[in-house]
Design a protein around this motif. Structure first.
Motif, PDB file in Angstrom:
ATOM      1  N   LEU A   1      30.762  32.440  39.975  1.00 52.08           N
ATOM      2  CA  LEU A   1      30.726  33.039  38.642  1.00 52.08           C
ATOM      3  C   LEU A   1      31.939  32.561  37.860  1.00 52.08           C
ATOM      4  O   LEU A   1      33.066  32.710  38.313  1.00 52.08           O
TER       5      LEU A   1
ATOM      6  N   ALA B   1      28.758  34.607  32.797  1.00 50.40           N
ATOM      7  CA  ALA B   1      28.169  34.589  34.136  1.00 50.40           C
ATOM      8  C   ALA B   1      28.307  35.964  34.806  1.00 50.40           C
ATOM      9  O   ALA B   1      27.379  36.454  35.463  1.00 50.40           O
ATOM     10  N   TYR B   2      29.454  36.605  34.612  1.00 51.99           N
ATOM     11  CA  TYR B   2      29.648  37.950  35.176  1.00 51.99           C
ATOM     12  C   TYR B   2      28.656  38.936  34.552  1.00 51.99           C
ATOM     13  O   TYR B   2      28.145  39.837  35.200  1.00 51.99           O
TER      14      TYR B   2
END
Ligand code: F3S
Length: 376
Positions: free
Chosen positions: A193, A198-199
């Motif tokens: 990540l 992305a998180y």
């Protein structure tokens, strides 16, 4: 629930109607949730600040409460309002909406609530210590406080957080108790990540799939990534996560899920409703840190980009020059401001929470992608 003499007096109305009403709400909540007693809280954070979300009924309720003379007993911060309280005219917010919003702010001020108007009070305005009991609404702030700061709060509603602020106490149940703060499933990653986008995609997927408290092994998010992760987990109802360096006792027996590229792409597809041009880029869900604002500016977006942040964060940026298409907007966010009434139909966001609510609450079309892709 067991009440002390003093608490009973408040409930009987001896200390005024405003406090009686607050106590009635908290006792009802505590009884439903099986709390044994009240515990003092060190701070509160209220949601339900934007006129868009609370409407005339909410404004009336706040006015009534404020006219009772009740004021908060603990430091209390507020979530984003529906507009930039200082520059709403320049951003084109409707006059009628602004008048209602300013009336809401007056009622909160009379109640003693700070007009911080941010969903990231944990960055500057209201930073609880480890182990402190607090009463916070705003799901992303609840996750951050429980998971990163080690404070203890349930996911309060705007009303229950305000009631707790007025009484200075909250019912003792849920995440206030040790036994309810243990991880219930573990998450491993088949993909690295990188960055808040992305998180947020991973958090959205996990929150939709699972209930309870995830434990992440070996994950080391930055504050920006942690707030993105927490806000997206909270869309699915998660109120806390745990970070661990190594496998702890008992964790091996927990249910496991794995997040890989397929899951991240699935979250993106589920949240994306627009693939063409967008009217506006909206960054800052949860509110941007000064570092994020500068990063956005460095990417030189070719279309207008509103960076939502708190006034306290904006002050930290001082007179720093941002790219000509980047405008800092304080006190509000893309979800609780009336963008749909301002001629905006399609926005680009890098936050799963913003994508979810801008579509479902505001009816906007949303392009959900990493910021670097949005500016292209
Ligand atoms: Fe904050 Fe608004 Fe997102 S309150 S967490 S920026 S929906």
């Amino acid at each position: 629930m067991h009440l002390t003499r003093d608490e009973e007096r408040i409930l009987s109305g001896e200390r005024g109607e405003g406090l009686r009403r607050a106590m009635e709400i908290l006792v009802a909540l505590g009884d439903i949730k099986g709390a044994d007693r009240f515990i003092p809280v060190k701070s509160a954070h209220v949601s339900g600040v934007s006129y868009k979300t609370i409407g005339d009924a909410g404004l009336e309720l706040l006015r009534e409460w404020a006219s009772s003379g009740a004021t908060v007993k603990v430091p209390t911060t507020s979530n984003p309002s529906g507009l930039d309280l200082k520059s709403w005219r320049e951003f084109g917010f409707p006059q009628e909406f602004a008048e209602k919003q300013l009336a809401i702010m007056r009622a909160y001020r009379d109640l003693g609530v700070a007009d911080s108007c941010t969903c990231t009070p944990y960055l500057l305005e209201n930073i609880p210590r480890e182990g402190e009991h607090i009463a916070w609404a705003e799901s992303n702030a609840v996750v951050y406080a429980n998971s990163i700061l080690g404070a203890r709060t349930n996911r309060e509603s705007g009303i229950s957080a305000l009631a707790a602020a007025l009484v200075g106490k909250a019912p003792n149940y849920g995440l206030h108790l040790d036994e309810n703060r243990k991880p219930t499933f573990s998450v491993s990653f088949g993909v690295e990540l990188e960055g808040p986008w992305a998180y947020s995609a991973a958090g959205y997927y996990i929150g939709e799939e699972m209930e309870g408290i995830p434990i992440f092994l070996g994950l080391k998010p930055s504050p920006e990534e942690a707030k993105a992760l927490g806000s997206a987990l909270a869309v699915g109802g998660v109120s806390m996560f745990r970070l661990a360096d190594k496998i702890e006792k008992g964790v091996g027996d927990l249910e496991k899920i794995r997040v890989g590229e397929e899951e991240i792409n699935g979250a993106r597809e589920a949240l994306n409703t627009a693939n063409g041009e967008v009217d506006l880029l909206c960054i800052g869900c949860p509110h941007c840190t000064p570092r994020e604002a500068v990063e956005v500016s460095k990417l030189k977006p070719s279309i207008e980009t509103w960076v939502f942040t708190s006034r306290a964060n904006a002050a930290k940026l001082g007179k720093k020059r941002l790219h000509e298409n980047v405008k800092l907007i304080c006190d509000t966010c893309m979800v609780v401001s009336p963008l749909e009434e301002m001629g905006i139909a399609t926005i680009g966001v890098n936050s799963a929470k913003a994508a979810f609510y801008c579509r479902n609450l505001s009816g906007l079309d949303v392009k959900y992608a990493p910021f670097g892709e949005l500016v292209k």
